[in-house]
Design a protein around this motif. Structure first.
Motif, PDB file in Angstrom:
ATOM      1  N   SER A  93      -1.230   9.549  -4.959  1.00 27.92           N
ATOM      2  CA  SER A  93      -1.412   9.592  -3.498  1.00 27.92           C
ATOM      3  C   SER A  93      -0.064   9.765  -2.794  1.00 27.92           C
ATOM      4  CB  SER A  93      -2.108   8.320  -3.004  1.00 27.92           C
ATOM      5  OG  SER A  93      -1.245   7.196  -3.009  1.00 27.92           O
ATOM      6  N   MET A  94       0.964   9.113  -3.309  1.00 25.33           N
ATOM      7  CA  MET A  94       2.293   9.256  -2.702  1.00 25.33           C
ATOM      8  C   MET A  94       2.878  10.643  -2.954  1.00 25.33           C
ATOM      9  SD  MET A  94       4.047   5.490  -3.126  1.00 25.33           S
ATOM     10  CE  MET A  94       3.385   4.913  -4.691  1.00 25.33           C
ATOM     11  N   ILE A  95       2.633  11.175  -4.135  1.00 24.70           N
ATOM     12  CA  ILE A  95       3.090  12.530  -4.441  1.00 24.70           C
ATOM     13  C   ILE A  95       2.407  13.541  -3.521  1.00 24.70           C
ATOM     14  CG2 ILE A  95       3.028  14.355  -6.190  1.00 24.70           C
ATOM     15  CD1 ILE A  95       3.356  12.119  -8.305  1.00 24.70           C
ATOM     16  N   LEU A 119      -6.030  14.443  -1.319  1.00 19.99           N
ATOM     17  CA  LEU A 119      -5.491  13.114  -1.044  1.00 19.99           C
ATOM     18  C   LEU A 119      -6.595  12.146  -0.629  1.00 19.99           C
ATOM     19  CD1 LEU A 119      -3.207  11.107  -0.629  1.00 19.99           C
ATOM     20  CD2 LEU A 119      -2.737  12.183   1.596  1.00 19.99           C
ATOM     21  N   VAL A 120      -7.513  12.599   0.206  1.00 19.26           N
ATOM     22  CA  VAL A 120      -8.632  11.753   0.630  1.00 19.26           C
ATOM     23  C   VAL A 120      -9.470  11.334  -0.579  1.00 19.26           C
ATOM     24  CG1 VAL A 120     -10.814  11.711   1.882  1.00 19.26           C
ATOM     25  CG2 VAL A 120      -8.780  12.619   2.985  1.00 19.26           C
ATOM     26  N   TYR A 151      -4.215   3.520   4.581  1.00 19.74           N
ATOM     27  CA  TYR A 151      -3.877   4.870   4.127  1.00 19.74           C
ATOM     28  C   TYR A 151      -5.130   5.747   4.102  1.00 19.74           C
ATOM     29  CZ  TYR A 151      -0.914   7.980   1.156  1.00 19.74           C
ATOM     30  OH  TYR A 151      -0.168   9.001   0.634  1.00 19.74           O
ATOM     31  N   LEU A 152      -6.200   5.239   3.490  1.00 23.97           N
ATOM     32  CA  LEU A 152      -7.450   6.003   3.408  1.00 23.97           C
ATOM     33  C   LEU A 152      -8.039   6.256   4.790  1.00 23.97           C
ATOM     34  CD1 LEU A 152      -9.895   7.276   1.978  1.00 23.97           C
ATOM     35  CD2 LEU A 152     -10.803   4.946   1.670  1.00 23.97           C
ATOM     36  N   SER A 156      -8.337  10.001   6.489  1.00 29.10           N
ATOM     37  CA  SER A 156      -9.694  10.518   6.721  1.00 29.10           C
ATOM     38  C   SER A 156      -9.785  11.241   8.062  1.00 29.10           C
ATOM     39  CB  SER A 156     -10.714   9.373   6.670  1.00 29.10           C
ATOM     40  OG  SER A 156     -10.774   8.807   5.381  1.00 29.10           O
ATOM     41  N   ILE A 157      -9.250  10.630   9.119  1.00 28.22           N
ATOM     42  CA  ILE A 157      -9.305  11.278  10.423  1.00 28.22           C
ATOM     43  C   ILE A 157      -8.256  12.375  10.524  1.00 28.22           C
ATOM     44  CG2 ILE A 157      -7.783   9.620  11.574  1.00 28.22           C
ATOM     45  CD1 ILE A 157     -10.883  11.487  13.030  1.00 28.22           C
TER      46      ILE A 157
END
Length: 258
Positions: A93-95, A119-120, A151-152, A156-157
């Protein structure tokens, strides 16, 4: 090299790469996000772009990612099965966050949509894994569940805003119906918020970050350009639905069953 050290080094290296990408995104060694991709991602570029202050949530998320990176080196983290369950998703996720920032630097708006979509999915899987088992401590609840929940919810938005920016930059327009289309997209975002609440047990970090983005979309459309009362109030309604569904899943349903 043992598996624990491998996990720790991967997460740490991923965080460092994330920081490098962020330095590009905030303009320290690159172009600020709002000025990249021809301004397509600026706060006043589309009806679904959140107002500038919305992006302050990244400070909290980055602080949380730093805390998580440090936490996963501690002995207490090694006793948690959740640590072994999410480490690679956390690193990826960070990458992906850094990759998104670097992609927008060169103006690749549609590839950035693909990156944020992945990512989502990664964050969704990560938080779903956290839901299988309760945090073993308050520190873990804040550092792990809180960080990746925020983060999620935010991403998402942000995905909806990113897709809209790509469409607008590509010349897609519905003319006078643009606010109607924006309201429909916001209704979909609210539906996604409800789905996340159901699937993830009404996590307030997720709902809070998603609602934060929606509220700042409302602020942008009701107080700044491009102005749209319909879009603004639709965003307010969507935020209320997202928070309400999380509260119902967390407390109301439990009370109904007791």
């Amino acid at each position: 090299m043992n598996s624990t050290l491998t996990r720790q080094l991967f997460v740490t290296a991923s965080f460092v790469f994330c920081v490098v990408g962020t330095l590009f995104g905030i303009g320290v060694i690159g172009t600020r996000v709002e000025e990249s991709s021809g301004g397509a991602l600026a706060a006043d570029a589309t009806l679904l772009a959140p107002a500038v202050r919305a992006f302050s949530i990244w400070s909290v998320i980055y602080l949380g990612l730093l805390a998580y990176t440090v936490w996963q080196w501690l002995p207490i983290a090694q006793r948690s099965a959740r640590t072994r369950d999410i480490w690679w998703l956390a690193g990826v996720s960070m990458i992906l966050n850094a990759v998104w920032l670097l992609v927008t630097q060169v103006g690749w708006i549609w590839p950035s949509v693909g990156v944020i979509a992945v990512l989502v999915v990664v964050l969704g899987r990560l938080v779903a894994r956290l839901t299988r088992e309760r945090a073993s401590s308050t520190a873990e609840l804040i550092v792990v569940d809180g960080t990746f929940g925020l983060y999620l919810g935010w991403v998402s938005i942000a995905t909806a805003a990113n897709i809209t920016a790509a469409l607008v930059q590509s010349g897609v327009s519905f003319g006078s119906l643009d606010p109607v289309v924006a309201a429909i997209v916001l209704a979909v975002a609210a539906g996604i918020g409800v789905l996340l609440a159901v699937r993830l047990g009404g996590r307030f970090a997720v709902a809070g970050a998603l609602s934060w983005g929606l509220v700042w979309i409302a602020v942008g459309r009701l107080t700044d350009s491009p102005a749209s009362a319909l879009t603004g109030w639709a965003a307010v309604a969507a935020a209320a639905i997202v928070l309400g569904s999380a509260a119902w899943i967390r407390f109301g349903r439990r009370a109904a069953l007791s």
